[in-house]
Design an enzyme around this catalytic site. Structure first.
Site, PDB file in Angstrom:
ATOM      1  N   HIS A   1      40.026  18.675   4.702  1.00  0.00           N
ATOM      2  CA  HIS A   1      39.015  17.729   4.249  1.00  0.00           C
ATOM      3  C   HIS A   1      37.620  18.332   4.159  1.00  0.00           C
ATOM      4  O   HIS A   1      37.195  19.115   4.996  1.00  0.00           O
ATOM      5  CB  HIS A   1      38.980  16.496   5.172  1.00  0.00           C
ATOM      6  CG  HIS A   1      38.490  16.791   6.561  1.00  0.00           C
ATOM      7  ND1 HIS A   1      37.161  16.696   6.906  1.00  0.00           N
ATOM      8  CD2 HIS A   1      39.149  17.197   7.679  1.00  0.00           C
ATOM      9  CE1 HIS A   1      37.011  17.005   8.184  1.00  0.00           C
ATOM     10  NE2 HIS A   1      38.209  17.317   8.685  1.00  0.00           N
TER      11      HIS A   1
ATOM     12  N   HIS B   1      38.725  33.381  -4.117  1.00  0.00           N
ATOM     13  CA  HIS B   1      40.187  33.440  -4.097  1.00  0.00           C
ATOM     14  C   HIS B   1      40.666  33.105  -2.686  1.00  0.00           C
ATOM     15  O   HIS B   1      40.359  33.817  -1.729  1.00  0.00           O
ATOM     16  CB  HIS B   1      40.687  34.832  -4.487  1.00  0.00           C
ATOM     17  CG  HIS B   1      42.182  34.953  -4.501  1.00  0.00           C
ATOM     18  ND1 HIS B   1      42.817  36.165  -4.596  1.00  0.00           N
ATOM     19  CD2 HIS B   1      43.178  34.023  -4.434  1.00  0.00           C
ATOM     20  CE1 HIS B   1      44.134  35.979  -4.595  1.00  0.00           C
ATOM     21  NE2 HIS B   1      44.366  34.689  -4.484  1.00  0.00           N
TER      22      HIS B   1
END
Length: 217
Positions: A145, A154
């Site tokens: 979250h 990446h």
């Protein structure tokens, strides 16, 4: 851009990540829109997927941005800079990069996905997460979250980011790494594969180990 958009699609790159991008696009129902791929040389991996080699980067000049969009198939092993340069150069020519999300990825409706973000098979992106332009959330990675994933980051396969983690522009989080809640990874930093990150990582630095320790790149 989504499946309802009529643009044809070109893949940049011909290596392993390009083959995954091709498979993901087909899983999204975009297979008929794939024109081929651009790479310095023809790729055996892409030939197996029956995708046509259309030339190197210069061949992009043959296509019009109002008719063709791009999928970034350039991977990164510890350094997303080549992938970022390809995105920026094509974007400067007016080409758009659609958001690419594999059907098996779990993405909360409140998550923000910016242009060119790629969420690969089995990845999870939780409530309030922000995934910025050109970022790659690779196979099975978990973004909990309210994480912030900057441009051209990446997150490698199997990495786990707990809640409210920030990963700044151009950073690389290696395969299987774990970042505890609230840590910040600075711009262009490298988190090594399997690292357990319990503190902030400075921009341009590398951190490896369990617990991870910082050192110069």
């Amino acid at each position: 851009m989504g499946a309802q958009d009529g643009k044809k699609l070109l893949i940049l790159g011909g290596g392993g990540h390009a083959s995954v991008v091709c498979a993901c696009a087909r899983a999204c129902g975009w297979g008929a829109r794939l024109l081929g791929y651009l790479a310095p040389e023809p790729s055996a991996l892409m030939s197996e997927l029956k995708l046509e080699h259309l030339g190197d980067d210069d061949a992009l000049e043959r296509f019009a941005p109002d008719q063709v969009a791009l999928l970034n198939g350039i991977g990164s092993v510890g350094d997303p800079s080549r992938r970022r340069r390809a995105h920026d150069a094509a974007a400067a020519q007016g080409f758009a990069f659609p958001v690419l999300t594999h059907p098996t990825a779990i993405i909360d409706p409140t998550a923000l996905l910016s242009e060119g973000a790629q969420i690969m098979a089995g990845a999870i992106v939780q409530i309030g997460a922000r995934i910025h332009a050109g970022a790659l959330i690779n196979t099975g990675a978990r973004i909990d979250h309210h994480c912030f994933i900057g441009d051209h980051v990446h997150i490698a396969p199997g990495a786990v980011l707990c809640g409210q983690v920030t990963v700044e522009t151009g950073a690389h989080v290696g395969a299987g790494a774990t970042l505890i809640q609230g840590v910040r990874v600075g711009q262009d930093a490298l988190v090594g594969a399997g690292a357990v990150v319990v503190g902030n990582v400075s921009s341009g630095m590398r951190t490896i180990g369990v617990p991870a320790r910082e050192s110069a790149l």
